[in-house]
Design an enzyme around this catalytic site. Structure first.
Site, PDB file in Angstrom:
ATOM      1  N   ARG A  41       0.888  -1.288  -0.044  1.00  0.00           N
ATOM      2  CA  ARG A  41      -0.024   0.024   0.039  1.00  0.00           C
ATOM      3  C   ARG A  41       0.800   1.379   0.030  1.00  0.00           C
ATOM      4  O   ARG A  41       0.555   2.277  -0.498  1.00  0.00           O
ATOM      5  CB  ARG A  41      -0.911  -0.021   1.283  1.00  0.00           C
ATOM      6  CG  ARG A  41      -2.034  -1.133   1.092  1.00  0.00           C
ATOM      7  CD  ARG A  41      -2.861  -1.003   2.202  1.00  0.00           C
ATOM      8  NE  ARG A  41      -4.016  -1.898   1.958  1.00  0.00           N
ATOM      9  CZ  ARG A  41      -5.086  -2.230   2.925  1.00  0.00           C
ATOM     10  NH1 ARG A  41      -4.988  -1.955   4.271  1.00  0.00           N
ATOM     11  NH2 ARG A  41      -5.909  -3.204   2.454  1.00  0.00           N
ATOM     12  N   LYS A 227     -20.844 -15.863   1.299  1.00  0.00           N
ATOM     13  CA  LYS A 227     -21.957 -15.533   1.512  1.00  0.00           C
ATOM     14  C   LYS A 227     -22.933 -14.793   0.558  1.00  0.00           C
ATOM     15  O   LYS A 227     -22.165 -13.850  -0.049  1.00  0.00           O
ATOM     16  CB  LYS A 227     -22.053 -14.444   2.859  1.00  0.00           C
ATOM     17  CG  LYS A 227     -21.678 -15.491   4.277  1.00  0.00           C
ATOM     18  CD  LYS A 227     -21.883 -14.423   5.354  1.00  0.00           C
ATOM     19  CE  LYS A 227     -21.483 -15.166   6.684  1.00  0.00           C
ATOM     20  NZ  LYS A 227     -21.591 -14.339   7.727  1.00  0.00           N
ATOM     21  N   GLY A 380      -9.661  -7.565  -2.026  1.00  0.00           N
ATOM     22  CA  GLY A 380      -9.857  -8.503  -0.789  1.00  0.00           C
ATOM     23  C   GLY A 380      -9.302  -9.882  -1.164  1.00  0.00           C
ATOM     24  O   GLY A 380      -8.092  -9.925  -1.551  1.00  0.00           O
ATOM     25  N   GLY A 403     -13.494  -3.551   0.253  1.00  0.00           N
ATOM     26  CA  GLY A 403     -15.002  -3.078   0.529  1.00  0.00           C
ATOM     27  C   GLY A 403     -15.365  -2.069  -0.345  1.00  0.00           C
ATOM     28  O   GLY A 403     -16.418  -1.778  -0.860  1.00  0.00           O
TER      29      GLY A 403
END
Length: 423
Positions: A41, A227, A380, A403
């Site tokens: 990052r 999910k 992610g 996200g």
């Protein structure tokens, strides 16, 4: 949302003080040694920082790190909620938790990468930061302390945003991993300064925004992960624009169960079965191909060395659970991306952390590495998978925000992007 935003190249920064929001939320060694375990990052911010310095700007960089608790009272409350004994909760422990999230290691690594000193402030908008910002000269860089040391940061406190903006003349947003949050340093400051994007955010807007607004077709979306509930918005939005949607990972078992399949001990969201059926019907109505697994690799335990076998989808015996897509599904999915114009991938196909159940994720990554399509990896776990499996350099774009990229693909407005000046 308008994806066409002004960038650092659209404003004159020479001799000006520039407040630059970076994403320096890097992973640190768990032993409290202050060692950064992955500086990706920090490296990602270098092009924008170097450009600003080369243009004669004085750069005031800022970032959050982790989730510090700004007051001892809040820290104590959180520890009690976790079931900790009150006598074990001390101010010393709270201060230690803050010390581990200070920006000193980031400043040191950034200095090494830039090959020049990075001045570090002891606070965010306090006396030290104000004095060092006021004294900052063109070509110099100052790093503020962890923005979340200010309790008003996550509440987008107007007074904090005004104080941060007061140190600079231009605001540059380059922390894509934080643009889905309306915080003082990601959105609030833009109310007080001309606000533009850095090169990192510009790249995200170009690739993900381009894929959503005007994709090279056919557009194939691969959605995995555990999910259905976490991908509702994404599936719904992509059904409006994609040509093919591929479902893998744990979420596939809810689709299977909704159609009357046996899923054994596999991940299952009982409450989302009706929704899954709605999505299947919506795909038919829209003429979108919705591909679901036709076979699955199952295991008798959630463990790297569990016994495994391949069964047809919807035929998982009791006591067994699906941990990866099967070989027939692998072929089906790889064939679907072979002739794609654009592929968006968010979420692994199975438990790729276990070598034995990584085959599906690896095969999809390999297929993407061979296609001539524009390949976009949505941050992610997907980004971690392609990095771990060695295919990162073969992808067109790997998003720096899990996200944020998810909310972007849902079609949601990102506060840290919406606040930037339109082109």
């Amino acid at each position: 949302m308008n994806y066409s935003k002004k960038t650092v190249k659209d404003v004159d920064v020479k001799g000006k003080k520039v407040l630059l929001r970076c994403d320096f939320n890097v992973p640190m060694a768990k032993d409290g040694s202050g060692v950064i375990t992955d500086d990706k990052r920090i490296r990602a911010a270098l092009p924008t920082i170097q450009y600003l310095l080369d243009q004669g700007a004085a750069v005031i960089a800022c970032s959050h790190m982790g989730k510090p608790v700004a007051t001892f009272e809040s820290y104590k409350k959180k520890q009690l909620e976790k079931g900790k004994d009150e006598t074990s909760i001390t101010e010393e422990k709270w201060k230690k938790s803050l010390a581990e999230l200070r920006m000193e290691p980031v400043a040191a690594r950034l200095s090494e990468l830039l090959g020049k000193p990075v001045i570090l402030a002891d606070d965010v908008v306090g006396p030290d930061a104000q004095a060092k910002a006021a004294a900052l000269k063109p070509g110099e860089i100052l790093l503020l302390q962890n923005t979340r040391f200010e309790k008003g940061e996550t509440k987008n406190d107007p007074a904090l945003a005004k104080a941060m903006a007061g140190m600079a003349e231009v605001y540059v947003s380059d922390a894509f991993g934080a643009v889905h949050r309306a915080h003082a340093s990601t959105a609030g400051v833009a109310a007080h300064l001309p606000a533009v994007s850095g090169f990192l955010i510009q790249k995200e807007l170009d690739f993900i925004g381009g894929a959503l607004a005007n994709p090279k077709r056919p557009l194939v979306a691969i959605l995995g992960g555990s999910k259905v509930s976490s991908k509702i918005g994404v599936i719904n939005n992509l059904l409006e624009i994609a040509d093919t949607i591929i479902i893998g990972g744990g979420m596939a078992y809810t689709f299977s169960a909704a159609q009357g399949g046996k899923v054994g001990n596999s991940l299952l969201e009982e409450d989302w079965k009706d929704y899954s059926l709605e999505m299947i019907q919506k795909a038919k109505d829209k003429g979108v191909k919705l591909l679901l697994p036709v076979d699955t690799v199952i295991a008798d335990a959630f463990a790297p060395d569990a016994n495994s076998q391949v069964v047809k989808a919807g035929e998982i015996p009791d006591g067994w659970e699906g941990l990866d897509i099967g070989p027939e599904t692998v072929k089906l999915y790889c064939d679907a991306v072979a002739d794609a114009g654009t592929v968006i991938w968010n979420g692994p196909m199975g438990v790729f952390e276990f070598e034995k159940f990584a085959a599906g994720t690896k095969a999809v990554a390999e297929a993407l590495s061979k296609t001539s399509a524009i390949t976009i990896i949505g941050g992610g776990d997907s980004a971690a998978a392609v990095q771990q499996l060695g295919y990162a350099d073969k992808m067109t774009h790997i998003s720096t925000g899990g996200g944020a990229s998810l909310e972007f693909m849902e079609g949601k407005e990102l506060p840290g992007v919406a606040c930037l000046l339109d082109k």
